[in-house]
Design an enzyme around this catalytic site. Structure first.
Site, PDB file in Angstrom:
ATOM      1  N   ARG A 122       8.014  77.599  73.689  1.00  0.00           N
ATOM      2  CA  ARG A 122       8.665  78.721  73.003  1.00  0.00           C
ATOM      3  C   ARG A 122      10.170  78.758  73.255  1.00  0.00           C
ATOM      4  O   ARG A 122      10.928  79.196  72.383  1.00  0.00           O
ATOM      5  CB  ARG A 122       8.042  80.040  73.435  1.00  0.00           C
ATOM      6  CG  ARG A 122       6.624  80.169  72.901  1.00  0.00           C
ATOM      7  CD  ARG A 122       6.063  81.530  73.161  1.00  0.00           C
ATOM      8  NE  ARG A 122       4.687  81.618  72.691  1.00  0.00           N
ATOM      9  CZ  ARG A 122       3.962  82.710  72.737  1.00  0.00           C
ATOM     10  NH1 ARG A 122       4.475  83.814  73.238  1.00  0.00           N
ATOM     11  NH2 ARG A 122       2.725  82.718  72.287  1.00  0.00           N
ATOM     12  N   ASP A 150       8.101  98.447  68.823  1.00  0.00           N
ATOM     13  CA  ASP A 150       7.849  97.182  69.496  1.00  0.00           C
ATOM     14  C   ASP A 150       9.123  96.772  70.230  1.00  0.00           C
ATOM     15  O   ASP A 150      10.218  97.260  69.913  1.00  0.00           O
ATOM     16  CB  ASP A 150       7.443  96.085  68.494  1.00  0.00           C
ATOM     17  CG  ASP A 150       6.638  94.965  69.147  1.00  0.00           C
ATOM     18  OD1 ASP A 150       5.397  94.980  69.043  1.00  0.00           O
ATOM     19  OD2 ASP A 150       7.259  94.090  69.805  1.00  0.00           O
TER      20      ASP A 150
HETATM   21  C1  SAM Z   1      -0.563  90.850  70.445  1.00  0.00           C
HETATM   22  S1  SAM Z   1       0.585  91.953  69.732  1.00  0.00           S
HETATM   23  C2  SAM Z   1      -0.477  93.277  69.248  1.00  0.00           C
HETATM   24  C3  SAM Z   1      -0.073  93.881  67.921  1.00  0.00           C
HETATM   25  C4  SAM Z   1      -1.001  94.996  67.417  1.00  0.00           C
HETATM   26  N1  SAM Z   1      -0.976  96.130  68.313  1.00  0.00           N
HETATM   27  C5  SAM Z   1      -2.398  94.493  67.218  1.00  0.00           C
HETATM   28  O1  SAM Z   1      -3.280  94.769  68.049  1.00  0.00           O
HETATM   29  O2  SAM Z   1      -2.641  93.802  66.233  1.00  0.00           O
HETATM   30  C6  SAM Z   1       1.399  92.604  71.195  1.00  0.00           C
HETATM   31  C7  SAM Z   1       2.746  93.240  70.895  1.00  0.00           C
HETATM   32  O3  SAM Z   1       3.202  93.942  72.057  1.00  0.00           O
HETATM   33  C8  SAM Z   1       4.601  93.824  72.116  1.00  0.00           C
HETATM   34  N2  SAM Z   1       5.085  94.088  73.486  1.00  0.00           N
HETATM   35  C9  SAM Z   1       4.919  93.316  74.592  1.00  0.00           C
HETATM   36  N3  SAM Z   1       5.536  93.872  75.640  1.00  0.00           N
HETATM   37  C10 SAM Z   1       6.093  95.028  75.194  1.00  0.00           C
HETATM   38  C11 SAM Z   1       6.857  96.057  75.814  1.00  0.00           C
HETATM   39  N4  SAM Z   1       7.185  96.006  77.119  1.00  0.00           N
HETATM   40  N5  SAM Z   1       7.269  97.084  75.059  1.00  0.00           N
HETATM   41  C12 SAM Z   1       6.946  97.153  73.751  1.00  0.00           C
HETATM   42  N6  SAM Z   1       6.232  96.221  73.100  1.00  0.00           N
HETATM   43  C13 SAM Z   1       5.803  95.164  73.812  1.00  0.00           C
HETATM   44  C14 SAM Z   1       4.857  92.395  71.651  1.00  0.00           C
HETATM   45  O4  SAM Z   1       6.181  92.214  71.200  1.00  0.00           O
HETATM   46  C15 SAM Z   1       3.819  92.227  70.558  1.00  0.00           C
HETATM   47  O5  SAM Z   1       4.354  92.441  69.279  1.00  0.00           O
END
Ligand code: SAM
Length: 280
Positions: free
Chosen positions: A46, A155
């Site tokens: 990445r 996000d």
């Molecule tokens: C796997 S995706 C899940 C998306 C959606 N909630 C779903 O279940 O389809 C996880 C998301 O969490 C976000 N994320 C990770 N750490 C975070 C943080 N500290 N604060 C806000 N968002 C975060 C990532 O950028 C990512 O877009």
């Protein structure tokens, strides 16, 4: 940085254990995401793109850059590169059925209708989750335009938020949307586009769940799904207690399929498969 190099023979850039540890620590502090050593290859692939873009020749240079003042501009790119953004429309469909049948329809049917609704998609990735919530709202509440119903979508990943604001997705996503809810989706040869009436319900904002939240709202329901799987337990404990503070008493919490609140937070009761209600 020491020169203990991990499997570097076929790699374009050298990547030492110390460099991995430095990046893992920084990412952990910035996002809560725990990068265990078996994630070395993922981190390499990445971030190799970032090294190419920045014309750097090694991870040592990248780590050095991140420690300079000018390198602070790289931090959001590092975060965007490391986050896992897997999502889709109506992922874990039972949550949207529950929202429609157990939360929204009874609210709409109880006179007088409350007229005000606040929902939060916390960790919304590219926006399919909040758009699925918006479509569910439309299908469950016949006179939705008379309601003050809004969805906050947040996000940490700014690239994902841009996609959410744009509301355009590859055509392959179309199949995930139930046929009865496709009225608000414009379809062209290669893309699908969310209607304005869905877009206007959603506010996309950058928000790091680890930092302070400029949010005063008490939400009716929060979706925080597939986000905390990457966090350690103390971070999860703090986060879910803060989420409880932002839910109305009796408010609903939806979490991801591999997550649970056992020994994490006792302010919720389990009412369905990965569905909770705030009880204190
Ligand atoms: C796997 S995706 C899940 C998306 C959606 N909630 C779903 O279940 O389809 C996880 C998301 O969490 C976000 N994320 C990770 N750490 C975070 C943080 N500290 N604060 C806000 N968002 C975060 C990532 O950028 C990512 O877009």
């Amino acid at each position: 940085m020491t020169q203990a190099v991990i499997k570097n023979e076929q790699r374009e850039f050298s990547f030492s254990e110390d460099e991995f540890r430095f990046l893992a620590k920084l990412v952990g502090e910035l996002t809560g995401i725990v990068l265990a050593e078996h994630k070395t290859d993922m981190v390499y692939s990445r971030l190799a793109r970032r090294l190419r873009t920045l014309n750097l020749s090694s991870f040592a240079e990248y780590c050095d850059l991140l420690q300079t003042e000018e390198g602070q501009e790289e931090i959001p790119q590092l975060v965007n590169a490391i986050t896992t953004n897997l999502t889709s429309f109506f992922r874990e469909a039972h949550h949207f059925e529950h929202l429609r049948d157990t939360v929204l329809r009874p609210l709409a049917a109880s006179p007088p209708s409350p007229k005000r609704l606040r929902l939060w998609s916390a960790g919304c990735s590219a926006g399919m989750e909040p758009y699925s919530i918006a479509m569910t709202l439309k299908s469950a509440i016949p006179n939705l335009d008379a309601w003050d119903a809004r969805i906050l979508a947040t996000d940490i990943d700014t690239n994902m938020l841009r996609t959410g604001v744009c509301g355009e997705y590859p055509l392959s996503e179309f199949d995930h949307i139930p046929p009865s809810l496709r009225g608000d989706v414009q379809r062209s040869k290669e893309r699908i586009r969310m209607s304005e009436s869905l877009q206007k319900r959603i506010t996309f904002n950058e928000l790091n769940l680890l930092e302070s939240w400029p949010i005063k709202t008490q939400f009716d329901a929060i979706f925080c799904r597939n986000v905390v799987i990457y966090f350690d337990k103390p971070t999860q404990q703090t986060l879910f207690s803060r989420l409880a503070d932002h839910l109305k008493p009796g408010g609903w919490l939806y979490i991801g399929h591999s997550e649970n609140l056992h020994n994490v937070c006792d302010r919720f009761e389990l009412v369905g498969r990965t569905i909770y209600r705030r009880i204190r």
